[in-house]
Enzyme design. Sequence first.
Site, mmCIF file in Angstrom:
data_model
loop_
_atom_site.group_PDB
_atom_site.id
_atom_site.type_symbol
_atom_site.label_atom_id
_atom_site.label_comp_id
_atom_site.label_asym_id
_atom_site.label_seq_id
_atom_site.Cartn_x
_atom_site.Cartn_y
_atom_site.Cartn_z
ATOM 1 C CG ASP A 24 17.716 -33.044 28.416
ATOM 2 O OD1 ASP A 24 16.810 -33.103 27.618
ATOM 3 O OD2 ASP A 24 18.137 -32.519 28.877
ATOM 4 C CG ASP B 181 15.236 -27.159 26.704
ATOM 5 O OD1 ASP B 181 15.617 -26.301 26.405
ATOM 6 O OD2 ASP B 181 14.394 -28.025 26.481
ATOM 7 C CB THR C 116 14.538 -33.213 23.275
ATOM 8 O OG1 THR C 116 13.882 -32.288 24.313
ATOM 9 C CG2 THR C 116 14.149 -33.288 22.237
ATOM 10 C CB SER C 117 10.806 -33.594 27.816
ATOM 11 O OG SER C 117 11.522 -34.678 28.674
ATOM 12 C CE LYS D 270 14.809 -37.414 28.325
ATOM 13 N NZ LYS D 270 15.401 -35.957 28.224
ATOM 14 C CG ASP E 67 20.309 -30.394 32.558
ATOM 15 O OD1 ASP E 67 19.354 -29.774 32.880
ATOM 16 O OD2 ASP E 67 19.362 -31.455 31.446
#
Length: 230
Positions: free
Chosen positions: A24, A26, A117-118, A149, A174
Amino acid sequence: MSHPAEHAASAQQTVLTVRAVLFDMDGTLVDSTAVVEQVWSEFAHRYGLDIDEILRTSHGVQAGDTVRRFAPADADVAALTAELGDMERSRTDGVIALPGAEAVLQALPDEATALVTSADSILAGIRMRAARLSMPSTTVFSEAVTRGKPHPEGYLTAAALLGVEPADVVVFEDAPAGIAAARAAGMRTVVVGDAGGDLEEGMWRIQDYTSVTVTAVKDDDGGHLITLTL
């Protein structure tokens, strides 16, 4: 052929053997907390929303999904999402890499590493550059998936792009939404920091990457066997 596995190297260390590593961004590689909280605080203030509730549920989730959840019923979700995206892209103060992240990225074989990643590709590029981190060649950004996600689509897509089975992958994550996505994909998961909740079987925790070591060797089939010591 060797099979990826894990074992305890000592009371304090865990050794994972995998064929690919997915990250991921962030909160996992990049600390962008200051910018994220600033942007969502402005959104919450504008509409009289509970910022604590937004921050509790938005981390690791695509921005549009959060806007859709919290914005007033008559709001233009697409326009609001675009505005928040512009705000995030224009702010990089305080965006830094987690300790040891770049060393781990550099030690991993690029063809066995991916970013999932989003964030969209533009924001991800801005944040990775601001944090002075190397962008893996294989990436799955928000525009590449139809379900963000906690759905596992992004992580399953990355594994397929790298040509590996989910069981042979470890994910560094995270946020609860991302951890749920990795677990739903059938992947072992290393939780970075303290926000991910309780650990289950097939999960481990690190605070940052300063104690993580990487070794990688070519396997008989031309792929990689990667050993991570946590």
